[in-house]
Scaffold this active site. Sequence first.
Site, PDB file in Angstrom:
ATOM      1  N   GLU A  59       0.850  -1.090  -0.023  1.00 42.84           N
ATOM      2  CA  GLU A  59      -0.113   0.101  -0.068  1.00 42.84           C
ATOM      3  C   GLU A  59       1.039   1.190   0.049  1.00 42.84           C
ATOM      4  OE1 GLU A  59      -2.665   0.317   3.030  1.00 42.84           O
ATOM      5  OE2 GLU A  59      -3.401   2.056   2.734  1.00 42.84           O
TER       6      GLU A  59
ATOM      7  N   ARG B 179       5.098 -13.472   9.486  1.00 44.92           N
ATOM      8  CA  ARG B 179       5.934 -12.017   9.107  1.00 44.92           C
ATOM      9  C   ARG B 179       7.369 -12.140   9.883  1.00 44.92           C
ATOM     10  NH1 ARG B 179       2.361  -8.554   9.487  1.00 44.92           N
ATOM     11  NH2 ARG B 179       3.701  -6.612   9.733  1.00 44.92           N
TER      12      ARG B 179
ATOM     13  N   LYS C 122       4.694   0.136  10.706  1.00 44.64           N
ATOM     14  CA  LYS C 122       4.666   1.571  10.324  1.00 44.64           C
ATOM     15  C   LYS C 122       4.299   2.605  11.124  1.00 44.64           C
ATOM     16  CE  LYS C 122       3.396   0.334   5.364  1.00 44.64           C
ATOM     17  NZ  LYS C 122       2.146   0.072   4.503  1.00 44.64           N
TER      18      LYS C 122
HETATM   19  P1  ATP Z   1       2.424  -2.697   8.643  1.00 41.42           P
HETATM   20  O1  ATP Z   1       1.533  -3.665   8.976  1.00 41.42           O
HETATM   21  O2  ATP Z   1       3.975  -2.494   9.324  1.00 41.42           O
HETATM   22  O3  ATP Z   1       1.838  -1.322   8.441  1.00 41.42           O
HETATM   23  P2  ATP Z   1       1.623  -3.501   5.978  1.00 41.42           P
HETATM   24  O4  ATP Z   1       1.453  -4.918   5.879  1.00 41.42           O
HETATM   25  O5  ATP Z   1       0.485  -2.790   6.027  1.00 41.42           O
HETATM   26  O6  ATP Z   1       2.927  -3.130   7.009  1.00 41.42           O
HETATM   27  P3  ATP Z   1       1.734  -3.404   3.096  1.00 41.42           P
HETATM   28  O7  ATP Z   1       1.961  -2.145   2.253  1.00 41.42           O
HETATM   29  O8  ATP Z   1       0.437  -3.779   3.261  1.00 41.42           O
HETATM   30  O9  ATP Z   1       2.253  -2.793   4.867  1.00 41.42           O
HETATM   31  O10 ATP Z   1       2.558  -4.619   2.862  1.00 41.42           O
HETATM   32  C1  ATP Z   1       2.879  -4.965   1.591  1.00 41.42           C
HETATM   33  C2  ATP Z   1       3.307  -6.345   1.819  1.00 41.42           C
HETATM   34  O11 ATP Z   1       4.303  -6.805   2.619  1.00 41.42           O
HETATM   35  C3  ATP Z   1       2.198  -7.407   2.423  1.00 41.42           C
HETATM   36  O12 ATP Z   1       1.905  -8.604   1.586  1.00 41.42           O
HETATM   37  C4  ATP Z   1       2.645  -7.765   3.776  1.00 41.42           C
HETATM   38  O13 ATP Z   1       2.173  -8.935   3.997  1.00 41.42           O
HETATM   39  C5  ATP Z   1       4.023  -7.470   3.613  1.00 41.42           C
HETATM   40  N1  ATP Z   1       4.873  -7.413   4.859  1.00 41.42           N
HETATM   41  C6  ATP Z   1       4.445  -6.305   5.561  1.00 41.42           C
HETATM   42  N2  ATP Z   1       5.190  -6.411   6.681  1.00 41.42           N
HETATM   43  C7  ATP Z   1       5.981  -7.575   6.626  1.00 41.42           C
HETATM   44  C8  ATP Z   1       6.820  -8.251   7.906  1.00 41.42           C
HETATM   45  N3  ATP Z   1       7.103  -7.996   8.853  1.00 41.42           N
HETATM   46  N4  ATP Z   1       6.992  -9.700   7.405  1.00 41.42           N
HETATM   47  C9  ATP Z   1       6.802 -10.035   6.145  1.00 41.42           C
HETATM   48  N5  ATP Z   1       6.041  -9.621   5.337  1.00 41.42           N
HETATM   49  C10 ATP Z   1       5.529  -8.332   5.496  1.00 41.42           C
END
Ligand code: ATP
Length: 584
Positions: free
Chosen positions: A44, A275, A285
Amino acid sequence: MSDHSPSCAEKAPAPAANFIRNLIDEDLRTGKWGGRVETRFPPEPNGYLHYGHAKSICLNFGLARDYGGACHLRFDDTNPEKEEQEYVDAIIEAVSWLGFDWGKHLYFASDYFETMYQCAVTLIRAGKAYVDSQPADEMRRLRGTLTEPGTDSPFRTRSADENLDLFARMRDGEFAEGTHVLRAKIDMASPNLNLRDPVIYRIRRVPHHRTGDRWCVYPLYTFAHPIEDAIENITHSICTLEFEDQRPFYDWLLAALADAGMFARPLPQQIEFARLNLTNVVLSKRKLVQLVDEGHVAGWDDPRLPTLIGARRRGFTPEGFRLFAERIGVSKADSWIDMGVLEECMREHLNDTAERRVAVLDPLKLVITNYPEGGSEACEAANHPLKPELGKRTMPFSRELWIEREDFMEEPAKGFRRLYPGNRVRLRYGYVVECTGCEKDAAGNVVAVHAEYFPDSKSGTPGADTYKVRGNLHWVSVAHGYRAEIRLYDRLFAHPHPGARREGDPEGLERSFLDDLNPESMRVIDAWLEPALRAARPEERFQFERHGYFVADRIDSTDGAPVFNRTVTLKDSWSNENKAHSRG
Ligand code: ATP
Ligand code: MG
C-alpha cells in the site's frame, strides 16, 4: 544435482524447501495451473518499505524466478486517504534496488475500480450483497461478539433492484458519507466474524492520488484484494498470518464471482506465512512514523531506521538481504529473528566483495625517529586478501604516522602484543618498528609514541621474513592522510524487544518502545583515512581493516570529500549482551 562454482557471490543460494514451495510443487504435479506460477508483491503506497517487506519481496519475486514465473508489483491503492505518489516512487526504487524486476507487470489497484464496481453489481444481482443504511454504531452493535451471533440488519431483505438503484446513486454522489454502505450477504451467525456480512463499499468524499475525484465510493481492502488477484491471474497469493481469518471471505467472494461468470476457475489461492519479527528494531509503520515525526532519527533514510532506504544509506546490500531471506526461510510459526543474523548476512557479502582500506578512528601520533625528516615512500597493499584480481594500491609511508590510541600502552597489560616500550610490531604493508618511548602533555596524557624502524624489514622485500613479531598495526601517514567524518552506527534499540515487559516489572507498568532507544546508536567522529579513500564514490563500500565495513554516504559525500557510515563491525559484539538482556 552437482554444482561447483568458484565464488559464493556469483552463486544464488539453492532455495530451501518450505511449505509454500511444496504446495507449488504439488500444483505443478497436478497441472492445476498448467505450469504457471504467478505471484505478486502488493504494497500500500502509504509509507516507506522496511526490512519486513524485504522478506515478502524476496519470497514473492524469488518464487517467480525459481519457477520461471512472474511476480507483479501491484500498488494496493484503494484507500484514498493516506496514499501518495512520493511513496509509489520510493517503493519502485526500493524493489529495484533489491534486485528484482517485474517486467511489464506493474499494476495499480485503482485501475481496477470500474471492474470492482462491476463485481459489486454482480453480487447484488446474484442476491449476495445489499445496501445497508443503518448508522455505523448500530451496525457494530448488531455484529455480535466472538461468543454471540450477530443479528440481521433490517435492510438485509432489500430487493436486488432497490439495491442496484441505491448503489448507483451512492456512486453518483447523491448521499453523504456514512449514510449507506454495501455489504456482502453471507451469514450473521457465522463463528468467523469476517463472514458476518462484511462491508465491501463505503462512501468517501476524498480525492484519490491517481483517480482524482472520479470516485466517491471506494472498495474495502478485503473486497478489493481478492479481485485484484483474480484480475491479474495470480496463482499463489502470499500474505502474512494476520489474514488467515480473512481467507474464508477471500474464497467466498471469488467463488461467488466465478459462479456469476466474472472470473474463470481455478481461482487464486491465498497462502499465509509468518511475518518477519526482528530484534532491536520495530517493523510497524505506525512506530516508524513516530520515530521520524518526533525526531528520534534524522528521517526516513536514517541509516539506523529499518527502512530499505535507510539500509541502503547504511551500506547494507541487496545481496545481503536476499541471503538473509533464504537463510531465515518461511514458515507458519511466528518467531523472532536476531538482528545478528541480518548483520552476519551483510558481513558475508561485504567480506567477499568490499575492498580493504585503512582508517584510524582514534588517532595517536607515532614518530619514527630514525626515518628521514620530510621523506616518504610508497607501500603496496592488496585491495582484497583473497582476490588478487582486485589489484593493489599504494599507501605513502613517512616519519609521522597516525595509529590507534588503543594500540599503545606505556605499561602493557598482560598479553598485550602491540606497541609498548621495547616491543616490536609490524606496521602493516610497511616496516617493523621498535617502540622507544612516548611524549606526554602536562596532564600526563600520551600525545605521541616514539619508535625506530628497521630499514631492511619492509613488507614484500627479501629481508622482511626474518623479523618475527606478534603485533600487526594499521597506520596512516600524517602528511598524506585524509581527515573525514565517520558516523559509527549501531542498533537503534538497546533491548531486543523494544517496549516489551521485563521479568520483575511491577504490575501495571507500561513501557514504551521509545524507552529502549539506544543512546549510542550513532557516534560521529573525525578519523584519519588513507589517501586513496578521498576518491571513494558515493555508495562505494569498504572494509576498514580491523574496524568493520563502511560505505561512502550517498547523500552527504561530495566529489573528492566522501564521508563514511559504518555498516557493521567485523564481529557481532551484541550476542553476549543479548544473552545478558534476556536473562533480565
Ligand atoms: P504494517 O503492518 O507494518 O503497516 P503492512 O502490511 O500494512 O505493514 P503493506 O504495504 O500492506 O504494509 O505490505 C505489503 C506486503 O508486505 C504485504 O503483503 C505484507 O504482508 C508484507 N509485509 C509487511 N510487513 C511484513 C513483515 N514484517 N514480514 C513479512 N512481510 C511483511
Ligand atoms: Mg497491510
